[in-house]
Write a protein that holds these residues in place. Structure first.
Motif, PDB file in Angstrom:
ATOM      1  N   CYS A 280       0.810  -1.224   0.000  1.00 33.91           N
ATOM      2  CA  CYS A 280       0.000   0.000   0.000  1.00 33.91           C
ATOM      3  C   CYS A 280       0.838   1.266   0.000  1.00 33.91           C
ATOM      4  O   CYS A 280       0.411   2.288  -0.555  1.00 33.91           O
ATOM      5  N   THR A 281       2.002   1.239   0.642  1.00 35.16           N
ATOM      6  CA  THR A 281       2.760   2.472   0.843  1.00 35.16           C
ATOM      7  C   THR A 281       4.043   2.574   0.034  1.00 35.16           C
ATOM      8  O   THR A 281       4.702   3.620   0.072  1.00 35.16           O
ATOM      9  N   ALA A 282       4.411   1.528  -0.698  1.00 32.59           N
ATOM     10  CA  ALA A 282       5.690   1.541  -1.421  1.00 32.59           C
ATOM     11  C   ALA A 282       5.790   2.720  -2.382  1.00 32.59           C
ATOM     12  O   ALA A 282       6.851   3.337  -2.525  1.00 32.59           O
ATOM     13  N   GLY A 283       4.701   3.055  -3.039  1.00 31.31           N
ATOM     14  CA  GLY A 283       4.729   4.137  -4.008  1.00 31.31           C
ATOM     15  C   GLY A 283       4.699   5.518  -3.395  1.00 31.31           C
ATOM     16  O   GLY A 283       4.877   6.519  -4.096  1.00 31.31           O
ATOM     17  N   ILE A 284       4.486   5.593  -2.087  1.00 29.91           N
ATOM     18  CA  ILE A 284       4.396   6.884  -1.402  1.00 29.91           C
ATOM     19  C   ILE A 284       5.657   7.167  -0.578  1.00 29.91           C
ATOM     20  O   ILE A 284       6.277   8.215  -0.708  1.00 29.91           O
ATOM     21  N   SER A 285       6.020   6.212   0.257  1.00 29.49           N
ATOM     22  CA  SER A 285       7.175   6.412   1.144  1.00 29.49           C
ATOM     23  C   SER A 285       8.283   5.391   0.937  1.00 29.49           C
ATOM     24  O   SER A 285       9.339   5.504   1.547  1.00 29.49           O
ATOM     25  N   GLY A 286       8.030   4.401   0.106  1.00 36.11           N
ATOM     26  CA  GLY A 286       8.971   3.298  -0.031  1.00 36.11           C
ATOM     27  C   GLY A 286       8.580   2.112   0.826  1.00 36.11           C
ATOM     28  O   GLY A 286       9.145   1.029   0.693  1.00 36.11           O
ATOM     29  N   GLY A 287       7.608   2.305   1.719  1.00 37.14           N
ATOM     30  CA  GLY A 287       7.107   1.197   2.534  1.00 37.14           C
ATOM     31  C   GLY A 287       8.150   0.623   3.471  1.00 37.14           C
ATOM     32  O   GLY A 287       8.310  -0.595   3.561  1.00 37.14           O
ATOM     33  N   HIS A 288       8.833   1.467   4.239  1.00 31.86           N
ATOM     34  CA  HIS A 288       9.852   0.972   5.169  1.00 31.86           C
ATOM     35  C   HIS A 288       9.221   0.327   6.400  1.00 31.86           C
ATOM     36  O   HIS A 288       9.500  -0.820   6.715  1.00 31.86           O
ATOM     37  N   ILE A 289       8.429   1.093   7.147  1.00 30.58           N
ATOM     38  CA  ILE A 289       7.685   0.625   8.328  1.00 30.58           C
ATOM     39  C   ILE A 289       8.619   0.004   9.362  1.00 30.58           C
ATOM     40  O   ILE A 289       8.205  -0.844  10.152  1.00 30.58           O
ATOM     41  N   ASN A 290       9.891   0.413   9.378  1.00 28.52           N
ATOM     42  CA  ASN A 290      10.877  -0.233  10.231  1.00 28.52           C
ATOM     43  C   ASN A 290      12.139   0.643  10.252  1.00 28.52           C
ATOM     44  O   ASN A 290      12.759   0.847   9.200  1.00 28.52           O
ATOM     45  N   PRO A 291      12.538   1.158  11.409  1.00 24.80           N
ATOM     46  CA  PRO A 291      13.752   1.977  11.453  1.00 24.80           C
ATOM     47  C   PRO A 291      15.000   1.246  10.969  1.00 24.80           C
ATOM     48  O   PRO A 291      15.921   1.886  10.440  1.00 24.80           O
ATOM     49  N   ALA A 292      15.060  -0.070  11.150  1.00 29.44           N
ATOM     50  CA  ALA A 292      16.229  -0.828  10.687  1.00 29.44           C
ATOM     51  C   ALA A 292      16.303  -0.831   9.164  1.00 29.44           C
ATOM     52  O   ALA A 292      17.385  -0.700   8.581  1.00 29.44           O
ATOM     53  N   VAL A 293      15.162  -0.986   8.504  1.00 35.08           N
ATOM     54  CA  VAL A 293      15.129  -0.929   7.042  1.00 35.08           C
ATOM     55  C   VAL A 293      15.545   0.466   6.580  1.00 35.08           C
ATOM     56  O   VAL A 293      16.348   0.620   5.648  1.00 35.08           O
ATOM     57  N   THR A 294      15.006   1.482   7.222  1.00 40.72           N
ATOM     58  CA  THR A 294      15.369   2.859   6.886  1.00 40.72           C
ATOM     59  C   THR A 294      16.863   3.087   7.071  1.00 40.72           C
ATOM     60  O   THR A 294      17.530   3.708   6.223  1.00 40.72           O
TER      61      THR A 294
END
Length: 284
Positions: free
Chosen positions: A94-108
């Motif tokens: 749902c969010t990949a096209g808006i924010s990249g869909g991280h949902i996780n500080p480690a991924v960020t």
């Protein structure tokens, strides 16, 4: 002819790597798309924690021996793992096209180390993710306060019988699996090379979360996401949750850093590209 063939072989590319993100990009702070991405990360983290923590508490309630419940009732560890992996699949989609869909500080953090986003965006993403996680768990506590306190609030804790080193190692390896999957699933080179095999990026990412949970729920409850661990700790606010909290930050950040290094500098040969290709060096 041979030279032309060599250029065609080594010089032509059917994919394009995006340029490295600037370290500091204050111009982002003036763009609505930046704040829209922060809102997306906040809401996604809120929904992620709301659904998954409710699943954990529901399972513990259904198997509570004080209720003379059947220990085989409830969704079990398998169901909890599906809840975490399934929600990541849904929310990344749902969010990949808006924010990249991280949902996780480690991924960020891993993507920041790979220069996929600026320091400003990385820090603000982490803040949004942590606030969203706290609010998501706050909703769970508001709706089921008695169950929330009775069954541990969904907080991550090191299980009895496991040393701190084992818990830290589990978080490092688990986060490495996740972040490595994120890099692989979103790699433009892979998309071009394997264009005949369409891959929906959120699917392997969700499966990575699912598989890691199966392996590490018995050890740490599975963090691999500092925001997921922080939210329940803040709302539950008991000593054991805070005593082990550092594991769920240090482990995921180390795992993410290793995954970023492995993908960028080993698999994608970033170090070799910086100093010249081995194949173009006549002394190698």
């Amino acid at each position: 002819m041979a030279k032309d063939a060599e250029v065609a072989e080594h010089g032509a590319k059917d994919y394009h790597d995006p340029p490295p993100a600037p370290l500091i990009n204050r111009a982002e702070l003036t763009k609505w798309s930046f704040y829209r991405a922060l809102i997306a990360e906040f809401i996604a983290s809120l929904l992620f924690l709301y659904i998954t923590v409710l699943t954990v508490i529901g399972y513990k309630s259904q198997t509570d021996p004080l209720k003379q419940a059947d220990p085989c009732d409830g969704v079990g560890i398998l169901g909890i793992a599906w809840a975490f992996g399934g929600m990541i699949f849904i929310l990344v989609y749902c969010t990949a096209g808006i924010s990249g869909g991280h949902i996780n500080p480690a991924v960020t953090f891993g993507l920041f180390l790979a220069r996929k986003l600026s320091l400003v965006r990385a820090v603000m993403y982490m803040v949004a993710q942590c606030l969203g996680a706290i609010c998501g768990v706050g909703l769970v506590k508001a709706f089921q306060k008695a169950y929330y306190n009775r069954y541990g609030g969904g907080a991550n804790e090191l299980a009895p019988g496991y040393s701190t080193g084992v818990g830290l190692g589990a978080e490092i390896i688990g986060t490495f699996v996740l972040v490595y999957t994120v890099f692989s699933a979103t790699d433009p080179k892979r998309s071009a090379r394997d264009s005949h095999v369409p891959v929906l990026a959120p699917l392997p990412i969700g499966f990575a979360v699912f598989m890691v949970h199966l392996a590490t729920i018995p050890i740490t409850g599975t963090g691999i996401n500092p925001a997921r661990s922080l939210g329940p700790a803040v709302m539950y606010n008991k000593k054991k949750a805070w005593d082990d909290q550092w594991i769920f930050w240090v482990g995921p950040f180390i795992g993410a850093a290793i995954a970023a290094f492995y993908h960028q500098y080993i698999l994608r040969a970033g170090a070799f590209k910086a100093f010249g290709s081995f194949r173009s060096n006549p002394h190698v």
